[in-house]
Scaffold this motif. Structure first.
Motif, PDB file in Angstrom:
ATOM      1  N   GLU A   2      25.002  52.604  18.995  1.00  0.00           N
ATOM      2  CA  GLU A   2      26.455  52.719  19.067  1.00  0.00           C
ATOM      3  C   GLU A   2      27.037  51.318  19.149  1.00  0.00           C
ATOM      4  O   GLU A   2      26.550  50.491  19.905  1.00  0.00           O
ATOM      5  N   TYR A   3      28.065  51.081  18.350  1.00  0.00           N
ATOM      6  CA  TYR A   3      28.721  49.782  18.326  1.00  0.00           C
ATOM      7  C   TYR A   3      30.219  49.959  18.493  1.00  0.00           C
ATOM      8  O   TYR A   3      30.796  50.907  17.960  1.00  0.00           O
ATOM      9  N   SER A   4      30.830  49.030  19.203  1.00  0.00           N
ATOM     10  CA  SER A   4      32.287  48.947  19.304  1.00  0.00           C
ATOM     11  C   SER A   4      32.693  47.530  18.920  1.00  0.00           C
ATOM     12  O   SER A   4      32.169  46.563  19.469  1.00  0.00           O
ATOM     13  N   LEU A   5      33.594  47.436  17.966  1.00  0.00           N
ATOM     14  CA  LEU A   5      34.097  46.153  17.501  1.00  0.00           C
ATOM     15  C   LEU A   5      35.619  46.194  17.546  1.00  0.00           C
ATOM     16  O   LEU A   5      36.215  47.256  17.344  1.00  0.00           O
ATOM     17  N   TYR A   6      36.222  45.053  17.772  1.00  0.00           N
ATOM     18  CA  TYR A   6      37.685  44.984  17.834  1.00  0.00           C
ATOM     19  C   TYR A   6      38.240  44.239  16.635  1.00  0.00           C
ATOM     20  O   TYR A   6      37.858  43.100  16.373  1.00  0.00           O
ATOM     21  N   LYS A   7      39.147  44.909  15.925  1.00  0.00           N
ATOM     22  CA  LYS A   7      39.841  44.254  14.822  1.00  0.00           C
ATOM     23  C   LYS A   7      40.945  43.362  15.390  1.00  0.00           C
ATOM     24  O   LYS A   7      41.448  43.589  16.482  1.00  0.00           O
ATOM     25  N   LYS A   8      41.335  42.384  14.625  1.00  0.00           N
ATOM     26  CA  LYS A   8      42.390  41.469  15.041  1.00  0.00           C
ATOM     27  C   LYS A   8      43.725  42.189  15.197  1.00  0.00           C
ATOM     28  O   LYS A   8      44.531  41.818  16.036  1.00  0.00           O
ATOM     29  N   ASP A   9      43.970  43.204  14.385  1.00  0.00           N
ATOM     30  CA  ASP A   9      45.258  43.882  14.405  1.00  0.00           C
ATOM     31  C   ASP A   9      45.218  45.247  15.092  1.00  0.00           C
ATOM     32  O   ASP A   9      46.170  46.001  15.012  1.00  0.00           O
ATOM     33  N   CYS A  14      36.886  49.765  17.038  1.00  0.00           N
ATOM     34  CA  CYS A  14      36.240  50.478  15.946  1.00  0.00           C
ATOM     35  C   CYS A  14      34.859  50.865  16.463  1.00  0.00           C
ATOM     36  O   CYS A  14      34.118  50.014  16.956  1.00  0.00           O
ATOM     37  N   ASP A  15      34.536  52.137  16.383  1.00  0.00           N
ATOM     38  CA  ASP A  15      33.255  52.625  16.897  1.00  0.00           C
ATOM     39  C   ASP A  15      32.380  53.126  15.756  1.00  0.00           C
ATOM     40  O   ASP A  15      32.853  53.834  14.866  1.00  0.00           O
ATOM     41  N   VAL A  16      31.106  52.755  15.820  1.00  0.00           N
ATOM     42  CA  VAL A  16      30.126  53.192  14.832  1.00  0.00           C
ATOM     43  C   VAL A  16      28.969  53.818  15.586  1.00  0.00           C
ATOM     44  O   VAL A  16      28.443  53.225  16.534  1.00  0.00           O
ATOM     45  N   THR A  17      28.573  55.019  15.166  1.00  0.00           N
ATOM     46  CA  THR A  17      27.440  55.699  15.782  1.00  0.00           C
ATOM     47  C   THR A  17      26.431  56.057  14.697  1.00  0.00           C
ATOM     48  O   THR A  17      26.786  56.682  13.696  1.00  0.00           O
ATOM     49  N   VAL A  18      25.186  55.643  14.911  1.00  0.00           N
ATOM     50  CA  VAL A  18      24.072  56.039  14.056  1.00  0.00           C
ATOM     51  C   VAL A  18      22.992  56.549  15.000  1.00  0.00           C
ATOM     52  O   VAL A  18      22.312  55.778  15.666  1.00  0.00           O
ATOM     53  N   ASP A  60      30.680  37.692  14.787  1.00  0.00           N
ATOM     54  CA  ASP A  60      29.270  37.926  15.090  1.00  0.00           C
ATOM     55  C   ASP A  60      28.988  39.393  15.383  1.00  0.00           C
ATOM     56  O   ASP A  60      27.900  39.897  15.077  1.00  0.00           O
ATOM     57  N   ASP A  61      29.948  40.099  15.959  1.00  0.00           N
ATOM     58  CA  ASP A  61      29.764  41.534  16.210  1.00  0.00           C
ATOM     59  C   ASP A  61      29.601  42.295  14.892  1.00  0.00           C
ATOM     60  O   ASP A  61      28.772  43.190  14.773  1.00  0.00           O
TER      61      ASP A  61
END
Length: 78
Positions: A2-9, A14-18, A60-61
């Motif tokens: 599971e990943y969480s990344l933050y967009k600039k705007d 943003c969450d990604v699950t595999v 990097d994320d």
């Protein structure tokens, strides 16, 4: 994974699950819209088409996410 990344705007991550064990492959964008997929390869394809590294607060994320997805795809084909 599971990943969480933050967009600039974006206000929300943003969450990604595999998750192969539970067969869950999802993406949620910063505007809280989401997509459900049948495989990690579909997740990777969607991300490549809709996101780019320059959209994120921490590039990097994004690179880490893509690296883990590529590793997952290698495991998926074995």
């Amino acid at each position: 994974m599971e990943y969480s990344l933050y967009k600039k705007d974006g206000k929300f991550p943003c969450d990604v699950t595999v998750d192969y064990d539970n067969m869950v492959f999802t993406v949620r964008d910063s505007d809280t819209t989401g997509e459900v997929f049948n495989s990690a390869s579909e997740v990777a394809q969607w991300i490549k088409q809709h996101w780019s590294v320059d959209q994120f607060q921490r590039p990097d994320d994004y690179y880490d996410l893509m690296k883990h997805l590529e590793n997952s795809l290698e495991d998926e084909t074995e």
